[in-house]
Write an enzyme that holds these catalytic residues in place. Structure first.
Site, short mmCIF file in Angstrom:
data_model
loop_
_atom_site.label_atom_id
_atom_site.label_comp_id
_atom_site.label_asym_id
_atom_site.label_seq_id
_atom_site.Cartn_x
_atom_site.Cartn_y
_atom_site.Cartn_z
N ARG A 1 35.69 40.99 -41.77
CA ARG A 1 34.87 41.73 -42.74
C ARG A 1 34.48 40.87 -43.92
O ARG A 1 33.33 40.87 -44.37
CB ARG A 1 35.63 42.97 -43.21
CG ARG A 1 35.69 44.06 -42.13
CD ARG A 1 36.86 44.98 -42.36
NE ARG A 1 36.87 46.14 -41.48
CZ ARG A 1 37.29 46.14 -40.21
NH1 ARG A 1 37.74 45.00 -39.66
NH2 ARG A 1 37.28 47.25 -39.48
N ARG B 1 33.93 45.81 -22.16
CA ARG B 1 34.30 46.84 -23.15
C ARG B 1 33.10 47.72 -23.56
O ARG B 1 31.96 47.25 -23.58
CB ARG B 1 34.96 46.16 -24.36
CG ARG B 1 36.23 45.45 -23.91
CD ARG B 1 36.95 44.77 -25.03
NE ARG B 1 37.44 45.73 -26.01
CZ ARG B 1 38.03 45.36 -27.14
NH1 ARG B 1 38.17 44.08 -27.42
NH2 ARG B 1 38.47 46.27 -27.98
N SER C 1 37.48 55.03 -34.43
CA SER C 1 37.40 53.57 -34.28
C SER C 1 36.95 52.94 -35.59
O SER C 1 35.87 53.23 -36.10
CB SER C 1 36.39 53.21 -33.18
OG SER C 1 36.01 51.85 -33.31
N GLN D 1 36.15 49.91 -35.97
CA GLN D 1 35.03 48.99 -35.71
C GLN D 1 33.71 49.75 -35.77
O GLN D 1 32.74 49.30 -36.37
CB GLN D 1 35.20 48.34 -34.34
CG GLN D 1 36.40 47.42 -34.27
CD GLN D 1 36.65 46.89 -32.87
OE1 GLN D 1 36.01 47.31 -31.91
NE2 GLN D 1 37.57 45.96 -32.76
N ASP E 1 46.99 48.69 -32.31
CA ASP E 1 47.27 47.29 -31.96
C ASP E 1 48.76 47.00 -31.81
O ASP E 1 49.14 45.92 -31.34
CB ASP E 1 46.68 46.36 -33.02
CG ASP E 1 45.16 46.39 -33.01
OD1 ASP E 1 44.58 46.75 -31.97
OD2 ASP E 1 44.55 46.06 -34.04
N ARG F 1 47.96 40.12 -27.48
CA ARG F 1 49.08 40.97 -27.91
C ARG F 1 50.10 41.16 -26.79
O ARG F 1 51.29 41.30 -27.05
CB ARG F 1 48.56 42.31 -28.43
CG ARG F 1 47.69 42.14 -29.68
CD ARG F 1 47.50 43.42 -30.45
NE ARG F 1 46.27 43.36 -31.23
CZ ARG F 1 46.14 42.77 -32.42
NH1 ARG F 1 47.17 42.18 -32.98
NH2 ARG F 1 44.98 42.76 -33.05
C1 S3P Z 1 39.82 46.76 -35.47
C2 S3P Z 1 39.87 48.05 -35.03
C3 S3P Z 1 40.60 48.48 -33.83
C4 S3P Z 1 41.62 47.44 -33.42
C5 S3P Z 1 41.06 46.05 -33.41
C6 S3P Z 1 40.56 45.68 -34.81
C7 S3P Z 1 39.02 46.44 -36.66
O1 S3P Z 1 39.69 48.66 -32.77
O2 S3P Z 1 42.14 47.73 -32.14
O3 S3P Z 1 42.06 45.11 -33.04
O4 S3P Z 1 39.14 45.33 -37.20
O5 S3P Z 1 38.24 47.30 -37.09
P1 S3P Z 1 38.92 50.05 -32.53
O6 S3P Z 1 37.98 50.24 -33.67
O7 S3P Z 1 38.20 49.88 -31.22
O8 S3P Z 1 40.00 51.09 -32.46
#
Ligand code: S3P
Length: 456
Positions: free
Chosen positions: A26, A148, A191, A193, A338, A410
């Site tokens: 970010r 994915r 999520s 992300q 995670d 992981r």
């Molecule tokens: C993350 C969000 C998670 C996590 C990933 C990092 C992030 O994924 O599993 O390792 O940095 O926003 P999801 O948004 O798919 O849950």
């Protein structure tokens, strides 16, 4: 690289972990799209973060040289990083990077496909940034990332006005930036992300962008934007944001609590005390400590500073006298998404059955982690099974055996940690996968006293 883990060692002392991967993605994106200069300290050498830098280098002008240098690990301060297996090197220091941003308007059309490597965060967050950029860009990834789901991010960005094409819902993803307008978005899958992609697009959108999550996820994007004085606030169950061009900033990336989770688990299995300094203590990342508490692992943490809205401090682990079985309910999953692999390997050392309920989201991570965990525990001489969307792990300990990381960072670390307390030595194949998020993992646990050596 394959290693043999011999159980029985104490793991104790004081250590640090690499800079937080989520935060580094970010902050790199924010630095590259800021108006003015930024200085980031403590960037991790992890391959995922370098994937973000590589893509940003292809999208920027003035910021390109330092981003390229960091991405390629070529010269200067980044030289020599990235090796999981190197007991001599101190890989914990992180990297300092100065980036001159030209604002979002300064982004340039890439001349090649943007290679996101193994990193879902890179692909989804950049899709949000590119949704408003007036050119076409294609985001692609390695075979794991190419499997994915991407419609979960393409859908809301299209609704904001961007033109986005996925390949049967998966990468490659082609983004044609457009004028955007704010939306109220209520994702069905929690999520961070996807939320972050919509917020990054919302920075360039007309009107208000609102994200109302079904369950809380990590809030690094919101914290950074608030610290940069963006008009962002959380109320009525949603994050509200308006158009904003941020300035450059200076910040030091906190240590990654998800990386710390592996060391805390290793110390607990060894019954040792451990102190981890300089770790990010954002509450939206620490729910795994609550689960560990229920499992009989006592920790305390205290913040001593704040970096761009992120609390940073120390986690202390007290000697643990035994792991207790746990029942993890569906509402907890987004906050420990995670850490499930390492919690599951801990659970294998409890006296009775542990459950992770409705954990199907694990199937669309870097690997099908629901399956990988069940297979990994079985291969190490334990008993675990997928029951539909649930994961059940029989306690009783691990006999030892041979398991493979199968390319998942992981899983590589979780299997090594689980093997540290097995009844006999274990062989773990493909541990170099750990470089994706924790370069130097093996050197770190060796430094704390673990017995790990290359497999003959
Ligand atoms: C993350 C969000 C998670 C996590 C990933 C990092 C992030 O994924 O599993 O390792 O940095 O926003 P999801 O948004 O798919 O849950």
């Amino acid at each position: 690289m394959d290693v043999v883990v011999t159980p029985g060692a104490a793991l104790r002392g004081e250590t640090t972990v690499p800079g937080d991967k989520s935060i580094a993605h970010r902050w790199l994106i924010l630095a590259a799209t800021a108006s003015g200069g930024s200085r980031l300290v403590g960037l991790p050498r992890s391959l995922d973060v370098r994937s973000t830098a590589r893509c940003l280098a292809a999208l920027t002008g003035k910021a390109r040289p330092p981003l390229d240098l960091f991405a390629q690990n070529a010269v200067g301060p980044v030289e020599g990083g990235g090796s999981t297996w190197n007991a001599e090197q101190d890989l914990s220091g992180g990297i300092a990077l100065e980036v001159e941003g030209d604002g979002r308007e300064g982004l340039v059309a890439p001349t090649e496909v943007l290679d996101c490597g193994n990193s879902g965060t890179t692909m989804r967050l950049l899709a949000g940034v590119l949704a408003a950029a007036p050119f076409e860009a294609v985001l692609a990834g390695d075979p794991s990332l190419s499997r994915r789901p991407m419609e979960r991010v393409a859908g809301p960005l299209r609704e904001m006005g961007a033109s986005i094409r996925t390949t049967d819902g998966r990468p490659p993803v082609a983004v044609y930036g457009r004028e955007l307008h704010g939306i109220r978005f209520s994702p069905t899958v929690p999520s961070a992300q996807v939320k972050s992609a919509v917020l990054l697009a919302g920075l360039a959108a007309d009107g208000e962008t609102i994200v109302a999550e079904p369950a809380q996820t990590r809030d690094h994007t919101e914290r950074a934007l608030a610290a940069l004085d963006a008009p962002i606030a959380t109320y009525e169950g949603g994050v509200h944001l308006r158009r904003f061009q941020h300035r450059g900033f200076d910040a030091s990336v906190p240590g990654d609590p998800s990386a710390a989770a592996f060391l805390i688990a290793a110390a607990a299995l060894a019954g040792s005390a451990l102190s981890i300094k300089g770790v990010g203590l954002n509450p939206s990342r620490l729910h795994f400590l609550d689960v560990m508490t229920r499992m009989g692992i006592r920790t305390v943490h205290a913040a001593d500073r704040t970096e761009l809205g992120e609390p940073v401090g120390t986690i202390e682990v007290a000697p643990c006298s035994g792991i207790v079985a746990v029942r993890v309910v569906p509402e907890e999953l987004p906050l420990i998404i995670d850490e499930v692999p390492v919690l599951a390997l801990l659970a294998a050392h409890a006296a009775s059955d542990s459950w992770f309920l409705e954990a199907a989201e694990l199937r669309v991570k870097e690997s099908d982690r629901l399956r990988a965990i069940a297979v990994g525990i079985t291969d190490l001489g334990g008993v675990a099974a997928e029951e539909g969307p649930d994961l059940v792990i029989a306690g009783g300990g691990l006999g030892g055996g041979r398991a493979s990381a199968a390319g998942d960072h992981r899983m590589a670390m979780a299997l090594m940690v689980g093997a540290l307390a097995a009844r006999t030595p274990s062989r773990i194949d493909g541990v170099e996968a750990a470089d994706v998020s924790f370069p130097g993992f093996v050197s770190t646990i060796l430094g704390l006293g673990a017995h790990v050596e290359p497999a003959g």
